[in-house]
Structure formats: C-alpha cells, structure tokens
Design a protein around this motif. Structure first.
Motif, PDB file in Angstrom:
ATOM      1  N   ALA A   1      57.411 113.471 -16.672  1.00 46.92           N
ATOM      2  CA  ALA A   1      57.463 113.422 -15.290  1.00 46.92           C
ATOM      3  C   ALA A   1      55.977 111.785 -15.073  1.00 46.92           C
ATOM      4  O   ALA A   1      56.635 111.003 -14.336  1.00 46.92           O
ATOM      5  CB  ALA A   1      57.046 114.168 -14.000  1.00 46.92           C
ATOM      6  N   GLY A   2      55.145 112.245 -16.329  1.00 48.50           N
ATOM      7  CA  GLY A   2      54.380 111.396 -15.792  1.00 48.50           C
ATOM      8  C   GLY A   2      54.754 110.425 -17.005  1.00 48.50           C
ATOM      9  O   GLY A   2      54.610 108.954 -16.632  1.00 48.50           O
ATOM     10  N   ILE A   3      55.561 110.378 -17.981  1.00 50.79           N
ATOM     11  CA  ILE A   3      56.357 109.347 -18.712  1.00 50.79           C
ATOM     12  C   ILE A   3      57.101 108.622 -17.884  1.00 50.79           C
ATOM     13  O   ILE A   3      56.518 107.365 -18.008  1.00 50.79           O
ATOM     14  CB  ILE A   3      56.138 110.204 -20.209  1.00 50.79           C
ATOM     15  N   LEU A   4      57.958 109.119 -17.330  1.00 50.63           N
ATOM     16  CA  LEU A   4      58.793 108.120 -16.437  1.00 50.63           C
ATOM     17  C   LEU A   4      58.607 107.447 -15.138  1.00 50.63           C
ATOM     18  O   LEU A   4      58.392 106.649 -14.999  1.00 50.63           O
ATOM     19  CB  LEU A   4      59.652 109.223 -16.249  1.00 50.63           C
ATOM     20  N   LEU A   5      57.229 108.784 -14.867  1.00 49.31           N
ATOM     21  CA  LEU A   5      56.403 107.887 -13.737  1.00 49.31           C
ATOM     22  C   LEU A   5      55.542 106.309 -14.279  1.00 49.31           C
ATOM     23  O   LEU A   5      55.516 105.450 -13.591  1.00 49.31           O
ATOM     24  CB  LEU A   5      55.473 107.815 -13.043  1.00 49.31           C
ATOM     25  N   GLY A   6      55.236 106.662 -15.629  1.00 42.74           N
ATOM     26  CA  GLY A   6      54.185 105.401 -15.485  1.00 42.74           C
ATOM     27  C   GLY A   6      55.613 104.165 -16.221  1.00 42.74           C
ATOM     28  O   GLY A   6      54.777 103.098 -15.634  1.00 42.74           O
ATOM     29  N   LEU A   7      56.544 104.566 -16.597  1.00 40.38           N
ATOM     30  CA  LEU A   7      57.242 103.567 -17.117  1.00 40.38           C
ATOM     31  C   LEU A   7      57.930 102.988 -15.698  1.00 40.38           C
ATOM     32  O   LEU A   7      57.670 101.583 -15.933  1.00 40.38           O
ATOM     33  CB  LEU A   7      58.943 103.873 -18.108  1.00 40.38           C
ATOM     34  N   LEU A   8      57.894 104.053 -15.077  1.00 40.75           N
ATOM     35  CA  LEU A   8      58.275 102.824 -13.123  1.00 40.75           C
ATOM     36  C   LEU A   8      57.648 101.983 -13.080  1.00 40.75           C
ATOM     37  O   LEU A   8      57.198 101.221 -12.355  1.00 40.75           O
ATOM     38  CB  LEU A   8      58.791 103.857 -12.816  1.00 40.75           C
ATOM     39  N   GLY A   9      56.288 102.142 -13.231  1.00 43.26           N
ATOM     40  CA  GLY A   9      55.012 102.097 -12.597  1.00 43.26           C
ATOM     41  C   GLY A   9      54.679 100.300 -13.084  1.00 43.26           C
ATOM     42  O   GLY A   9      54.170  99.541 -12.283  1.00 43.26           O
ATOM     43  N   VAL A  10      55.435 100.529 -15.299  1.00 49.90           N
ATOM     44  CA  VAL A  10      54.843  99.489 -15.284  1.00 49.90           C
ATOM     45  C   VAL A  10      55.856  97.970 -15.481  1.00 49.90           C
ATOM     46  O   VAL A  10      55.657  97.474 -14.896  1.00 49.90           O
ATOM     47  CB  VAL A  10      55.017  99.341 -16.892  1.00 49.90           C
TER      48      VAL A  10
END
Length: 239
Positions: A85-94
């Motif tokens: 979830a953290g990786i996915l959330l980071g990609l969405l944030g970027v």
C-alpha cells in the motif's frame, strides 16, 4: 429485527466508516480525485475505489473464515500489505504532484486578431468520462477499483474477527447482511470523501489553473510523505 441483529448491523456500519477514513485510504482517494475538480465525478471515483476495496475484503472473509477457519494471521501479512500500500500510495502521490506542477507550467496560446492570450491548459481524464465528450469508459472504472483493491492486501482483521464472532450466534444470513452494511458504510464514506476533495479542488480551479495545480503539487508531496512513513514503519517491523 431483533436488538442483536440491529446492534450487529450498526457495528458493521461503524467498522465500514472508520475503515474508510484511515489515513492511507483518504490519501489514496484524494490523489485519485484531486485532478477532477468536480464533486460528482470525484464521488464516482471514490465509489469505484471503495467497490474494489470491498471486493477484496469479501475475498479475505471467504478465504480466512470459510476456507481456512481462522481470523489471525502472522504479523508478516500485515507488514507486507502495508509495504504494498505504501508503494502504491507513493506512486499516486508522485503522479498527483507531477500533474500539479504540469498544470502550473503548461499554457495554451490563442491568437485573436493581433492579440495573443495564454490560457492554462486543462485536460482532465476522468474515470469513466473524457473531459471533452464525457463518454463512458469501463476500463477506467475497473482501474480505479483495482487501485482500491490493492489497498486491501493486508488482512482486514477487525472485520474478520467481527464476522467470525457473529456467525455462531446469528447464522450466515445475518453475517452476509452485516458485510453488506459494512460495504455500504465504506462506499458511502469514500464517495463523500471523493466528492469533498473534488469540490475543494474545483473551487481552487475556479480561481485559476495555477492555484489548482499548486494545491495538487503540495497535496501530492503530503501523500508521498505519508507513503514514506508507512514504508519506513513497515520496513522496520520486517527487519
């Protein structure tokens, strides 16, 4: 309806609402809906996100409670799910931050006679709607739902324990109704979150595309920060 059933449904609804407003879910929905600037379409995106989320919760319930007969899992499952979830959330944030920066920098130039004007270039690819012709796109709905599902890689412990505790005394019918209530709670809350974010960014967009873009960039940075904290905590727990 007996008092026990009513209490069970109320508890399921509360579990759905509280699950929907967890920080990573709020950040995920915000990153997906800030681009739209429209409360109706943002609410639709929030609903698609929640339906994918609920679908995987149901899968967890069936596999864990029915097939495996258990509600507890090693902490490793939760940590790995948090990393995902953290990786996915980071990609969405970027992606959110980059979109905001592009909105600030990009303009279209139009010439009217001898006068040239520069206007912000806005192209909003919405889930299920194109920003120009508003045609339906089922693949966009599915992609948003998939993102929601990927936020449920960790076992939903509270709902697993609740459903398993409820089953012996009430039977599968009430449990199914409780799961449905839980799903309604999540979907309604995530739709409202999406609508709120869309309305807020829509107001900013009314002032100027630059303001809208700057807010997106700042919010994207905040989402990336949250994702980083999730990854640091989960990684520390795995070591």
């Amino acid at each position: 309806m007996s008092g026990t059933v009513a209490a069970a449904l109320a508890t399921a609804g509360v579990l759905g609402v509280t699950h929907a407003i967890e920080p990573d879910h709020v950040a995920g929905i915000s990153s997906l809906t800030a681009e739209y600037g429209d409360s109706r379409l943002s609410a639709l995106a929030g609903a698609c996100f929640s339906l994918g989320h609920v679908a995987l919760v149901v899968v967890w319930l069936v596999v864990a409670s029915v097939l495996l007969g258990r509600t507890d899992f090693p902490p490793l499952y939760d940590h790995l799910g948090t990393v995902g979830a953290g990786i996915l959330l980071g990609l969405l944030g970027v992606a959110m931050a980059v979109t905001g920066v592009r909105r600030v920098l990009r303009t279209d130039t139009h010439t009217h006679g001898e006068v040239t004007h520069s206007h912000p270039h806005l192209h909003l690819p919405l889930p299920g709607f194109d920003s120009h012709d508003h045609s339906h796109d089922a693949r966009s709905y599915l992609k948003t739902g998939l993102v929601g599902a990927l936020f449920t890689l960790s076992p939903p412990v509270s709902m697993l324990v609740f459903a398993t505790t409820l089953l012996p005394g009430t039977g599968p019918g009430v449990v199914s109704l409780a799961v449905l209530t839980y799903a309604v709670g999540i979907t309604a809350t995530m739709s409202l979150l999406g609508a709120g974010v869309g309305a807020a960014f829509g107001r900013l967009g009314e002032h100027s595309a630059t303001v809208h873009g700057a807010a997106q960039a700042v919010a994207g940075g905040a989402v990336v920060t949250l994702a980083t904290l999730l990854l640091v905590d989960a990684s520390a727990a795995l070591l």
